[in-house]
Design a protein around this motif. Structure first.
Motif, PDB file in Angstrom:
ATOM      1  N   PHE A   1      -1.398   6.671   0.286  1.00 53.80           N
ATOM      2  CA  PHE A   1      -2.692   6.137  -0.138  1.00 53.80           C
ATOM      3  C   PHE A   1      -3.839   6.930   0.507  1.00 53.80           C
ATOM      4  O   PHE A   1      -3.836   7.163   1.716  1.00 53.80           O
ATOM      5  CB  PHE A   1      -2.797   4.664   0.245  1.00 53.80           C
ATOM      6  CG  PHE A   1      -3.980   3.952  -0.367  1.00 53.80           C
ATOM      7  CD1 PHE A   1      -3.906   3.424  -1.646  1.00 53.80           C
ATOM      8  CD2 PHE A   1      -5.168   3.815   0.333  1.00 53.80           C
ATOM      9  CE1 PHE A   1      -4.986   2.766  -2.214  1.00 53.80           C
ATOM     10  CE2 PHE A   1      -6.242   3.161  -0.220  1.00 53.80           C
ATOM     11  CZ  PHE A   1      -6.162   2.635  -1.501  1.00 53.80           C
TER      12      PHE A   1
ATOM     13  N   MET B   1     -10.524  -2.710  -0.870  1.00 55.49           N
ATOM     14  CA  MET B   1      -9.170  -2.231  -1.153  1.00 55.49           C
ATOM     15  C   MET B   1      -8.536  -3.009  -2.302  1.00 55.49           C
ATOM     16  O   MET B   1      -7.873  -2.432  -3.169  1.00 55.49           O
ATOM     17  CB  MET B   1      -8.298  -2.346   0.103  1.00 55.49           C
ATOM     18  CG  MET B   1      -8.730  -1.404   1.229  1.00 55.49           C
ATOM     19  SD  MET B   1      -7.688  -1.585   2.690  1.00 55.49           S
ATOM     20  CE  MET B   1      -6.128  -0.958   2.076  1.00 55.49           C
TER      21      MET B   1
ATOM     22  N   MET C   1      -7.247  -1.337  -5.694  1.00 55.45           N
ATOM     23  CA  MET C   1      -5.828  -1.410  -6.064  1.00 55.45           C
ATOM     24  C   MET C   1      -5.644  -2.203  -7.360  1.00 55.45           C
ATOM     25  O   MET C   1      -4.707  -1.954  -8.112  1.00 55.45           O
ATOM     26  CB  MET C   1      -5.022  -2.023  -4.924  1.00 55.45           C
ATOM     27  CG  MET C   1      -5.016  -1.134  -3.688  1.00 55.45           C
ATOM     28  SD  MET C   1      -4.098  -1.814  -2.313  1.00 55.45           S
ATOM     29  CE  MET C   1      -2.435  -1.481  -2.863  1.00 55.45           C
TER      30      MET C   1
ATOM     31  N   ILE D   1       0.866  -1.183   0.000  1.00 52.74           N
ATOM     32  CA  ILE D   1       0.000   0.000   0.000  1.00 52.74           C
ATOM     33  C   ILE D   1       0.903   1.233   0.000  1.00 52.74           C
ATOM     34  O   ILE D   1       1.747   1.389   0.886  1.00 52.74           O
ATOM     35  CB  ILE D   1      -0.914   0.016   1.245  1.00 52.74           C
ATOM     36  CG1 ILE D   1      -1.764  -1.256   1.296  1.00 52.74           C
ATOM     37  CG2 ILE D   1      -1.801   1.248   1.248  1.00 52.74           C
ATOM     38  CD1 ILE D   1      -2.583  -1.400   2.576  1.00 52.74           C
TER      39      ILE D   1
END
Length: 623
Positions: A576, A617, A621, A572
């Motif tokens: 972010f 997430m 992503m 991550i």
């Protein structure tokens, strides 16, 4: 008086500070260890022992990485026990009873022989900060010492307050003053702080005890040791511990003092260790129990002082004394000093990165009880990792961190920075989801090559590990490739009430049976000849047996760990923006913004982050 600028300054010389200073200096950093009293380096403030359930695994890992705790423990041990031997090897945990004075003396001798390490006795009262980075420390005498990194390992000294009944006085340990100034300065920089509590039992005169009324607790008949190095040797003779019990009468006497107890009258507001409660806490929480165990532990080879493990208390001294006198063997007891509780400042560890560097101030590291942990072993492992991290950072090298499937140390640090802690954190085997991989016997296989790669573990240590691995692999291969004879095998199986075999087969299959151990296999003539020819050590024999008998469990955990590592590989970015993910729950968004995990795997372990949040997430992503 000092170097113009140090690479690393370590504040505090307890277990965390000593390991931090040794690691940084051995890696080549110019290091200064500052402590309030140089006579108390690596003092065992509480019980005179190292290791225990899960803690023993940590000491083995520290040793495998090139730290000092295992070596010092071996050199100062007075008794050795391998705990949980009735269970599988993932649960085996080494523990030594230590000579308190020899332990501290050995630590100081080893530190003084460490190149690149200077010492200074003073109280650090503040930090030197430039912008968002630390550049040194300030002392209570007004001295400023500059450095590229600072490791804070203040233990229980930050605004320490000692309680004995109605009496309160400042101190970081009995007979030593508290450290002031740092908490206020860190809070001004934006750090959150809290208060925790721990306690310690009375120390008594062994000459006043009647050990004939207690149960003797001897060490192992064939004691092992902590360090993987050949330079330390197992004990040839040991001191015994003893066990006694409290009683209902003892509990009644203790209850009479509850109105004067800081635990119950509001004087202590902070949270103590759940898994090492005070005696008053035990009889309050477990009112149905009519007795509790007391372990009577000698403080060294040549002292009459004893530590009463299980009787931690902050009750008034007269109450402690009256109650302890009613325990078997304590009728004529004399106190060296009473038990007490201590409150101290800590900083919630979610404010740290995996390297133990603070997120707010570059180059500043926290290790030990300042992070909310309890126990020498937990502190020492953090100190070691902080010392390594500080050295690597100032040289611009990649960080050195351990994953949850690589070490108990990895589990400990990940738990702290990901979940935080609102009570003193203690390590247990149950906290490690890959504990079959993280055994005490294979810490050198797991960690010594990694430590050698960064320059901490010595070539000699690596060579010893490789030799042990080569020998144990050779023995496993022998069992896989060699067949047994039916008659010889059935004689062993019959003696162990195990079903007979009908035909020749590989020895590995025979050895895999739960009833059969290495002693049984050594009765087979081929095995006996091979072992005598190759001169396998006890460690190599044990390692081969574990690899064979637990092969299925080990492979299963390796497979699960590989799945974890795939999630660890999804990084991550530092910047972010969680606000963009509208489908995240409010709690998950707030927790993720606060902790700022570095991988999807770490994010999944945060309390309040659900599998659905992780899916959101991953989808984002993926785009």
């Amino acid at each position: 008086m000092f170097e113009k600028e140090y690479d690393v300054i370590v504040v505090g010389a307890g277990h965390a500070g000593s390991e931090a200073a040794a690691a940084a200096a051995n890696l080549g950093s110019k290091t200064l260890l500052i402590t309030m009293n140089l006579q108390n380096i690596a003092q065992m403030s509480c019980n005179p022992a190292m290791g225990g359930i899960a803690k023993g695994q940590i000491v083995r890992e520290i040793d495998a990485l090139g730290g000092y705790s295992g070596i010092v423990s071996d050199k100062s041990a007075i008794q050795f026990k391998m705990l949980n031997k009735s269970k599988g090897p993932a649960m085996w945990s080494p523990r030594v009873q230590s000579d308190r004075m020899r332990f501290a003396e050995t630590w100081r001798e080893m530190l003084e022989q460490t190149p690149n390490l200077d010492f200074y006795q003073e109280m650090v009262s503040g930090l030197l900060i430039e912008g968002d980075r630390v550049v040194g420390v300030k002392t209570s005498l007004g001295l400023s010492v500059r450095s590229k990194a600072v490791v804070l390992t203040n233990g229980t000294f930050l605004n320490g307050l000692i309680h004995i009944g109605e009496k309160q006085f400042g101190g970081g340990r009995a007979g030593e003053r508290a450290a002031t100034g740092i908490t206020k300065e860190l809070e001004a920089l934006g750090f959150d702080s809290g208060r925790m509590k721990t306690g310690t039992p009375p120390r008594v005169d062994g000459r006043s005890l009647d050990f004939s009324k207690m149960t003797i607790q001897p060490g192992d008949e064939e004691p092992q040791k902590f360090s993987y190095l050949e330079s330390t040797k197992p004990l040839t003779h040991q001191r015994a511990c003893h066990m006694s019990y409290t009683s209902l009468q003892v509990h009644e006497l203790l209850r009479e003092g509850f109105d004067r107890s800081p635990m119950f009258n509001g004087a202590i507001q902070s949270v103590g260790p759940r898994y090492c409660p005070s005696i008053e806490d035990k009889i309050h929480r477990f009112a149905d129990k009519d007795r509790h165990q007391l372990f009577v532990e000698p403080e060294g080879w040549n002292t009459v002082e004893y530590y009463i493990n299980g009787f931690s208390t902050s009750l008034p001294e007269d109450v402690q004394f009256r109650a302890l006198k009613e325990c078997d063997g304590f009728q004529n007891v004399k106190f060296f000093r009473p038990g007490y509780a201590i409150e101290y400042d800590y900083f919630p560890p979610t404010q740290l990165a995996h390297t133990l560097e603070t997120k707010l101030v570059s180059g500043l590291y926290f290790a030990g009880q300042i992070n909310g942990t309890t126990g020498y072993e937990e502190a020492a492992s953090q100190g070691l990792m902080a010392g390594i991290s500080a050295h690597l950072k100032i040289r611009g090298k990649d960080p050195f961190t351990l994953q949850r499937n690589e070490a108990y140390i990895g589990v400990l640090i990940d738990d702290l920075i990901t979940k935080g802690t609102e009570e003193p954190y203690r390590m247990f085997t149950s906290r490690a989801e890959y504990r079959t991989l993280l055994r005490q016997d294979n810490a050198d296989f797991r960690l010594t090559p990694k430590s050698f790669d960064i320059g901490l573990a010595s070539e000699n240590r690596l060579h010893q590990m490789e030799q042990k691995k080569e020998q144990s692999d050779k023995l496993v291969a022998f069992f896989k490739n060699t067949s047994y004879q039916v008659a010889e095998a059935n004689a062993i199986l019959e003696a162990n009430n195990s079903a007979a075999v009908q035909q020749n087969d590989k020895m590995f299959k025979l050895f895999s049976r739960p009833e059969i151990d290495m002693d049984d296999m050594l009765q087979l003539e081929q095995v006996k000849r091979f072992v005598e020819k190759e001169k396998f050590s006890t460690e190599e024999l044990q390692q081969a047996e574990i690899q064979i008998k637990y092969a299925g469990y080990i492979e299963k955990e390796k497979s699960n760990a590989d799945k974890l590592n795939r999630l660890e590989g999804i990084r991550i970015p530092d910047n972010f923006d969680y606000n963009k993910l509208k489908s995240l729950s409010f709690e998950a968004r707030e927790k993720l913004k606060e902790i700022r995990p570095t991988s999807i795997s770490q994010a999944s372990r945060i309390s309040g982050v659900s599998p659905n949040d992780i899916s959101v997430m991953l989808v984002y992503m993926g785009r």
